[in-house]
Design a protein around this motif. Sequence first.
Motif, PDB file in Angstrom:
ATOM      1  N   HIS A  36      33.294 -13.869  25.726  1.00  0.00           N
ATOM      2  CA  HIS A  36      33.779 -12.796  24.855  1.00  0.00           C
ATOM      3  C   HIS A  36      33.466 -13.167  23.413  1.00  0.00           C
ATOM      4  O   HIS A  36      33.807 -14.258  22.955  1.00  0.00           O
ATOM      5  N   ARG A  37      32.837 -12.237  22.730  1.00  0.00           N
ATOM      6  CA  ARG A  37      32.550 -12.426  21.307  1.00  0.00           C
ATOM      7  C   ARG A  37      33.440 -11.464  20.524  1.00  0.00           C
ATOM      8  O   ARG A  37      33.295 -10.256  20.657  1.00  0.00           O
ATOM      9  N   SER A  38      34.356 -12.022  19.735  1.00  0.00           N
ATOM     10  CA  SER A  38      35.335 -11.196  19.032  1.00  0.00           C
ATOM     11  C   SER A  38      34.849 -10.745  17.663  1.00  0.00           C
ATOM     12  O   SER A  38      35.384  -9.788  17.117  1.00  0.00           O
ATOM     13  N   HIS A  45      34.375 -16.917  22.876  1.00  0.00           N
ATOM     14  CA  HIS A  45      35.493 -17.410  23.678  1.00  0.00           C
ATOM     15  C   HIS A  45      34.986 -17.431  25.116  1.00  0.00           C
ATOM     16  O   HIS A  45      34.572 -16.402  25.648  1.00  0.00           O
ATOM     17  N   LEU A  51      39.375 -17.190  26.463  1.00  0.00           N
ATOM     18  CA  LEU A  51      39.761 -15.817  26.148  1.00  0.00           C
ATOM     19  C   LEU A  51      41.274 -15.694  26.078  1.00  0.00           C
ATOM     20  O   LEU A  51      41.804 -15.040  25.175  1.00  0.00           O
ATOM     21  N   TYR A  54      42.522 -17.037  22.797  1.00  0.00           N
ATOM     22  CA  TYR A  54      42.203 -16.096  21.713  1.00  0.00           C
ATOM     23  C   TYR A  54      43.155 -14.895  21.726  1.00  0.00           C
ATOM     24  O   TYR A  54      43.663 -14.490  20.674  1.00  0.00           O
ATOM     25  N   LEU A  55      43.406 -14.326  22.895  1.00  0.00           N
ATOM     26  CA  LEU A  55      44.293 -13.163  22.969  1.00  0.00           C
ATOM     27  C   LEU A  55      45.708 -13.519  22.520  1.00  0.00           C
ATOM     28  O   LEU A  55      46.326 -12.766  21.752  1.00  0.00           O
ATOM     29  N   SER A  58      45.665 -13.773  18.825  1.00  0.00           N
ATOM     30  CA  SER A  58      45.513 -12.450  18.208  1.00  0.00           C
ATOM     31  C   SER A  58      46.804 -11.648  18.235  1.00  0.00           C
ATOM     32  O   SER A  58      47.099 -10.903  17.298  1.00  0.00           O
ATOM     33  N   VAL A 101      33.997  -1.833  21.763  1.00  0.00           N
ATOM     34  CA  VAL A 101      33.719  -2.958  22.643  1.00  0.00           C
ATOM     35  C   VAL A 101      32.510  -2.610  23.508  1.00  0.00           C
ATOM     36  O   VAL A 101      32.367  -1.470  23.950  1.00  0.00           O
ATOM     37  N   ARG A 115      31.656  -7.864  23.835  1.00  0.00           N
ATOM     38  CA  ARG A 115      31.413  -8.062  22.404  1.00  0.00           C
ATOM     39  C   ARG A 115      32.171  -6.967  21.664  1.00  0.00           C
ATOM     40  O   ARG A 115      32.036  -5.784  21.981  1.00  0.00           O
ATOM     41  N   ASP A 116      32.985  -7.368  20.692  1.00  0.00           N
ATOM     42  CA  ASP A 116      33.739  -6.425  19.873  1.00  0.00           C
ATOM     43  C   ASP A 116      33.165  -6.370  18.465  1.00  0.00           C
ATOM     44  O   ASP A 116      32.728  -7.391  17.928  1.00  0.00           O
TER      45      ASP A 116
END
Length: 134
Positions: A36-38, A45, A51, A54-55, A58, A101, A115-116
């Motif tokens: 996952h790319r934030s 991540h 992930l 990270y969540l 966040s 996303v 990817r976001d």
Amino acid sequence: MDTREAAERFVRVWQRGWAEHDVEALLALYAEECVHRSMPFREPHRGHAGLGAYLRWSFAGERVTDVRFSAPVVGQNGVVVAEFRVLSEEDGEPATLAGCVFVRFDADGLAVETRDYWHTADGHREPSGTLFLS
């Protein structure tokens, strides 16, 4: 699972999961070895552990008041795109996060790569020129 079905499940669970800060429900959408790319210039991540961390980070300090995702758009190459808009209070101040996303699923309908791209603004606002949010 077909891509459209996986995409619809993805946005449905993300909309509820973000509103409730339900990290476990969100992780269930992802393959164990997901990436996952934030943000474009952050390190990705990797895996459920990365992930999940990270969540949790966040969501700390965020009180969500409304989450909205667009219907997903499935491209010919199988990549899915959906817009999102989140109204929240961060450290007691109203804020809006809006973005999109990009998701690629495996044959089981689990996200293997996301990817976001997103931006935040002070106050509660609706993004201008949104294509898909209703």
